[in-house]
Design a protein around this motif. Structure first.
Motif, PDB file in Angstrom:
ATOM      1  N   GLN A 229       0.828  -1.215   0.000  1.00 38.13           N
ATOM      2  CA  GLN A 229       0.000   0.000   0.000  1.00 38.13           C
ATOM      3  C   GLN A 229       0.861   1.263   0.000  1.00 38.13           C
ATOM      4  OE1 GLN A 229      -2.587  -1.292   3.379  1.00 38.13           O
ATOM      5  NE2 GLN A 229      -4.237  -0.932   1.930  1.00 38.13           N
ATOM      6  N   PRO A 230       1.464   1.583  -1.143  1.00 39.39           N
ATOM      7  CA  PRO A 230       2.304   2.782  -1.191  1.00 39.39           C
ATOM      8  C   PRO A 230       1.503   4.067  -1.047  1.00 39.39           C
ATOM      9  CG  PRO A 230       2.009   1.880  -3.391  1.00 39.39           C
ATOM     10  CD  PRO A 230       1.410   0.887  -2.436  1.00 39.39           C
ATOM     11  N   ILE A 231       2.102   5.017  -0.337  1.00 41.63           N
ATOM     12  CA  ILE A 231       1.558   6.370  -0.246  1.00 41.63           C
ATOM     13  C   ILE A 231       2.402   7.286  -1.116  1.00 41.63           C
ATOM     14  CG2 ILE A 231       1.326   8.393   1.254  1.00 41.63           C
ATOM     15  CD1 ILE A 231       0.517   6.594   3.518  1.00 41.63           C
ATOM     16  N   LYS A 232       1.745   7.986  -1.988  1.00 43.17           N
ATOM     17  CA  LYS A 232       2.366   9.069  -2.747  1.00 43.17           C
ATOM     18  C   LYS A 232       1.289  10.096  -2.990  1.00 43.17           C
ATOM     19  CE  LYS A 232       6.707   8.836  -3.337  1.00 43.17           C
ATOM     20  NZ  LYS A 232       6.779   8.743  -1.879  1.00 43.17           N
ATOM     21  N   GLY A 233       1.472  11.288  -2.458  1.00 35.32           N
ATOM     22  CA  GLY A 233       0.471  12.341  -2.567  1.00 35.32           C
ATOM     23  C   GLY A 233       0.059  12.809  -1.186  1.00 35.32           C
ATOM     24  N   THR A 234       0.374  14.068  -0.877  1.00 30.51           N
ATOM     25  CA  THR A 234       0.120  14.632   0.448  1.00 30.51           C
ATOM     26  C   THR A 234      -0.387  16.062   0.309  1.00 30.51           C
ATOM     27  OG1 THR A 234       1.983  13.366   1.340  1.00 30.51           O
ATOM     28  CG2 THR A 234       1.176  15.199   2.686  1.00 30.51           C
ATOM     29  N   ILE A 235      -1.365  16.418   1.147  1.00 28.68           N
ATOM     30  CA  ILE A 235      -1.793  17.809   1.237  1.00 28.68           C
ATOM     31  C   ILE A 235      -2.234  18.067   2.670  1.00 28.68           C
ATOM     32  CG2 ILE A 235      -4.271  17.587   0.694  1.00 28.68           C
ATOM     33  CD1 ILE A 235      -3.815  19.981  -1.279  1.00 28.68           C
ATOM     34  N   ARG A 236      -2.058  19.289   3.138  1.00 29.66           N
ATOM     35  CA  ARG A 236      -2.410  19.607   4.528  1.00 29.66           C
ATOM     36  C   ARG A 236      -3.925  19.593   4.718  1.00 29.66           C
ATOM     37  NH1 ARG A 236      -4.392  24.792   5.129  1.00 29.66           N
ATOM     38  NH2 ARG A 236      -4.089  26.202   3.367  1.00 29.66           N
ATOM     39  N   ARG A 237      -4.353  19.491   5.969  1.00 31.30           N
ATOM     40  CA  ARG A 237      -5.767  19.602   6.313  1.00 31.30           C
ATOM     41  C   ARG A 237      -6.153  21.077   6.383  1.00 31.30           C
ATOM     42  NH1 ARG A 237      -8.287  15.060   8.466  1.00 31.30           N
ATOM     43  NH2 ARG A 237     -10.128  16.335   8.027  1.00 31.30           N
ATOM     44  N   GLY A 238      -7.426  21.359   6.111  1.00 30.61           N
ATOM     45  CA  GLY A 238      -7.916  22.727   6.152  1.00 30.61           C
ATOM     46  C   GLY A 238      -8.282  23.178   7.551  1.00 30.61           C
ATOM     47  N   LYS A 239      -8.340  24.487   7.734  1.00 30.59           N
ATOM     48  CA  LYS A 239      -8.696  25.049   9.035  1.00 30.59           C
ATOM     49  C   LYS A 239     -10.205  25.146   9.226  1.00 30.59           C
ATOM     50  CE  LYS A 239      -4.393  27.670   9.380  1.00 30.59           C
ATOM     51  NZ  LYS A 239      -3.752  28.998   9.382  1.00 30.59           N
ATOM     52  N   THR A 241     -14.181  23.527   7.562  1.00 35.60           N
ATOM     53  CA  THR A 241     -14.737  22.382   6.849  1.00 35.60           C
ATOM     54  C   THR A 241     -14.671  22.603   5.340  1.00 35.60           C
ATOM     55  OG1 THR A 241     -16.243  21.947   8.686  1.00 35.60           O
ATOM     56  CG2 THR A 241     -16.785  20.938   6.578  1.00 35.60           C
ATOM     57  N   ASP A 242     -15.014  23.808   4.900  1.00 35.42           N
ATOM     58  CA  ASP A 242     -14.984  24.095   3.461  1.00 35.42           C
ATOM     59  C   ASP A 242     -13.567  24.022   2.907  1.00 35.42           C
ATOM     60  OD1 ASP A 242     -17.694  24.417   3.395  1.00 35.42           O
ATOM     61  OD2 ASP A 242     -17.667  26.624   3.398  1.00 35.42           O
ATOM     62  N   GLU A 243     -12.621  24.640   3.618  1.00 42.42           N
ATOM     63  CA  GLU A 243     -11.238  24.600   3.141  1.00 42.42           C
ATOM     64  C   GLU A 243     -10.714  23.166   3.138  1.00 42.42           C
ATOM     65  OE1 GLU A 243      -6.887  26.666   4.085  1.00 42.42           O
ATOM     66  OE2 GLU A 243      -8.202  26.053   5.747  1.00 42.42           O
ATOM     67  N   ASP A 244     -11.084  22.396   4.153  1.00 41.77           N
ATOM     68  CA  ASP A 244     -10.639  21.004   4.246  1.00 41.77           C
ATOM     69  C   ASP A 244     -11.133  20.198   3.038  1.00 41.77           C
ATOM     70  OD1 ASP A 244      -9.211  19.098   5.983  1.00 41.77           O
ATOM     71  OD2 ASP A 244     -11.140  18.084   6.094  1.00 41.77           O
ATOM     72  N   GLN A 245     -12.401  20.395   2.676  1.00 34.63           N
ATOM     73  CA  GLN A 245     -12.971  19.674   1.545  1.00 34.63           C
ATOM     74  C   GLN A 245     -12.316  20.111   0.234  1.00 34.63           C
ATOM     75  OE1 GLN A 245     -14.973  17.175   2.132  1.00 34.63           O
ATOM     76  NE2 GLN A 245     -15.125  16.617  -0.025  1.00 34.63           N
ATOM     77  N   GLN A 246     -12.042  21.407   0.109  1.00 31.81           N
ATOM     78  CA  GLN A 246     -11.381  21.915  -1.098  1.00 31.81           C
ATOM     79  C   GLN A 246      -9.987  21.328  -1.254  1.00 31.81           C
ATOM     80  OE1 GLN A 246     -11.492  26.177  -0.653  1.00 31.81           O
ATOM     81  NE2 GLN A 246     -13.697  26.321  -1.037  1.00 31.81           N
ATOM     82  N   LEU A 247      -9.243  21.250  -0.142  1.00 28.75           N
ATOM     83  CA  LEU A 247      -7.898  20.672  -0.200  1.00 28.75           C
ATOM     84  C   LEU A 247      -7.943  19.193  -0.548  1.00 28.75           C
ATOM     85  CD1 LEU A 247      -6.378  22.483   2.903  1.00 28.75           C
ATOM     86  CD2 LEU A 247      -5.608  22.751   0.537  1.00 28.75           C
ATOM     87  N   LYS A 248      -8.916  18.488   0.010  1.00 28.06           N
ATOM     88  CA  LYS A 248      -9.089  17.071  -0.305  1.00 28.06           C
ATOM     89  C   LYS A 248      -9.314  16.873  -1.800  1.00 28.06           C
ATOM     90  CE  LYS A 248     -12.070  13.116   0.861  1.00 28.06           C
ATOM     91  NZ  LYS A 248     -13.235  12.702   1.679  1.00 28.06           N
ATOM     92  N   GLU A 249     -10.180  17.699  -2.377  1.00 31.06           N
ATOM     93  CA  GLU A 249     -10.463  17.583  -3.814  1.00 31.06           C
ATOM     94  C   GLU A 249      -9.263  18.000  -4.661  1.00 31.06           C
ATOM     95  OE1 GLU A 249     -13.029  16.145  -5.419  1.00 31.06           O
ATOM     96  OE2 GLU A 249     -13.448  15.506  -3.354  1.00 31.06           O
ATOM     97  N   THR A 250      -8.509  18.985  -4.164  1.00 36.91           N
ATOM     98  CA  THR A 250      -7.288  19.388  -4.875  1.00 36.91           C
ATOM     99  C   THR A 250      -6.330  18.211  -4.985  1.00 36.91           C
ATOM    100  OG1 THR A 250      -7.471  21.683  -4.129  1.00 36.91           O
ATOM    101  CG2 THR A 250      -5.289  20.943  -4.823  1.00 36.91           C
ATOM    102  N   LEU A 251      -6.160  17.471  -3.869  1.00 34.35           N
ATOM    103  CA  LEU A 251      -5.295  16.293  -3.904  1.00 34.35           C
ATOM    104  C   LEU A 251      -5.870  15.214  -4.816  1.00 34.35           C
ATOM    105  CD1 LEU A 251      -2.843  14.693  -2.928  1.00 34.35           C
ATOM    106  CD2 LEU A 251      -4.170  13.998  -0.919  1.00 34.35           C
TER     107      LEU A 251
END
Length: 413
Positions: A229-239, A241-251
């Motif tokens: 189960q390799p991990i490649k791809g990282t993004i920070r969590r948002g501050k 709920t909206d920012e968090d969801q946007q960052l998730k979709e960006t990744l």
């Protein structure tokens, strides 16, 4: 002769802490694993504590009955390929350390099982101890590679990519500090509070310890099935709920992160194909996005059916080290890692785990972890990211700092 004691005992953090303090005082070798109830494809580690006094060679584990626990240094690569590790060691780790547990404690939701020759005695001794709090005192943390050095090295690595030497390389930087006083066990639970992970581990090999919060599985064997189960791809969590969801979709939508992930998936498929039955290697999940306390990670799952009668050593020789921590193609990347990194990885980016009584096993990737030598009074940790032809060097440096942030915070408090 091992006996088993089962107790109805709603698990309390302080009892688990006492258990870990007690075993590290009474045994030279300890391996503790905690999944932190985190949802993970094919589950994280079981919640278990092993302790023992007798080590065994990593390549003859099948000749010993019962469970085994242990660690593989990244530098074990030199046994499988014509490679070398000549950079300075920040902590001088043994290449491998496997031991036979004389004590096993299995933690369940409302019960625990103690397997030992005198399990009732062990339970009472653990229950009665009162661990002393140790004041943490370390020197300022030193980053071994400056941002300017990092950016220049990334540009050099990208030249190798343009010239066709490699497709992607995992380049890491190290952090170190001298120790005046520290409790590795105490530090482990502080890290769990800050950054709970599905492969949280504490490992002790005499004077050296790992305080680990790994999010990544290296390889797991269930019967004849092998899972990577390799991990490649990282993004920070948002501050928010909206920012968090946007960052998730960006990744999720990032072509760069998908490209990095896919290269390592292909590498792991190739590694598994060397030891698997023809036509059984498959990708169970590609580009899955999973949440952790500080970051979202892109995780892919590859599985295969093993050929019969392969030993643990043969499986490791075909797959180690994990492609997520080298890059592709693996051998050339490991040569360049030796050239551009300024420290010997040792246990960092190696593997840590256990083999159960039936021969099934599970090993994590040693990342987001602190490596401590209590005798030499020194510690180090490291973080890295995948360098591709279109990577932004400054962004990749910031990603390394993000990955190391939880460790820096607990060491500085």
């Amino acid at each position: 002769m091992m006996d088993t004691l089962t107790r109805e005992f709603p698990l309390k953090k302080n009892w688990i802490e006492k258990a870990l303090h007690w075993v590290t005082e009474h045994f030279d070798y300890t391996s503790y694993h905690h999944p932190n109830d985190i949802a993970y494809p094919v589950q994280g580690f079981p919640h278990v504590l092993y302790a023992g006094q007798e080590t065994i060679p990593w390549n003859v584990l099948e000749s010993h009955v019962g469970p085994k626990a242990g660690i593989l240094s990244y530098d074990l690569k030199n046994k499988f390929e014509r490679l070398k590790s000549q950079n300075p060691s920040l902590v001088n780790c043994p290449e491998t350390c496997f031991f036979l547990p004389q004590l096993t404690i299995l933690f369940h939701q409302e019960t625990l099982e103690i397997k030992h020759t005198e399990p009732e005695k062990i339970f009472m001794e653990i229950d009665n101890i009162q661990p002393k709090t140790v004041s943490k005192s370390i020197s300022p943390i030193v980053v071994k590679t400056s941002k300017d050095q990092y950016i220049q090295h990334v540009r050099n690595i990208q030249n190798h990519i343009r010239e066709g030497d490699i497709y992607e390389l995992n380049y890491c930087i190290a952090f170190e500090a001298a120790i005046q006083s520290i409790s590795p066990v105490q530090l482990f639970f502080e890290l769990q509070e800050k950054s709970p992970m599905p492969f949280a581990s504490f490992f002790k090999c005499k004077d050296q310890c790992i305080v680990g919060a790994s999010p990544e599985r290296f390889i797991k064997k269930q019967g004849s099935k092998l899972i990577a189960q390799p991990i490649k791809g990282t993004i920070r969590r948002g501050k928010t709920t909206d920012e968090d969801q946007q960052l998730k979709e960006t990744l999720r939508q990032s072509e760069k992160e998908q490209s990095e992930n896919l290269m390592i998936v292909d590498l792991m498929r190739n590694d598994l194909a060397r030891i698997s039955q023809t036509g059984t290697v498959k990708v169970d999940e590609l580009f899955g996005i999973y949440p952790f306390r500080q970051v979202y990670q892109m995780i892919s799952t590859i599985s295969a059916t093993l050929r019969p009668n392969l030993s643990f050593a043969e499986i490791i020789a075909a797959t180690f080290p994990m492609g997520s921590m080298t890059g592709a193609p693996k051998i050339k990347c490991m040569e360049l890692i030796e050239q551009y990194e300024n420290f010997r990885r040792g246990w960092f980016s190696g593997a840590l785990g256990y083999i159960d009584e039936t021969g099934n096993f599970d090993f994590s990737v040693i990342i987001r972890s602190i490596i401590i030598d209590t005798k030499a009074k020194h510690l180090f940790f490291a973080a890295g990211s995948a360098i591709t032809y279109d990577a932004d060097p400054a962004y990749e440096y910031d990603e390394c700092i993000l990955k190391a942030s939880a460790i820096q915070e607990i060491l500085n408090t």
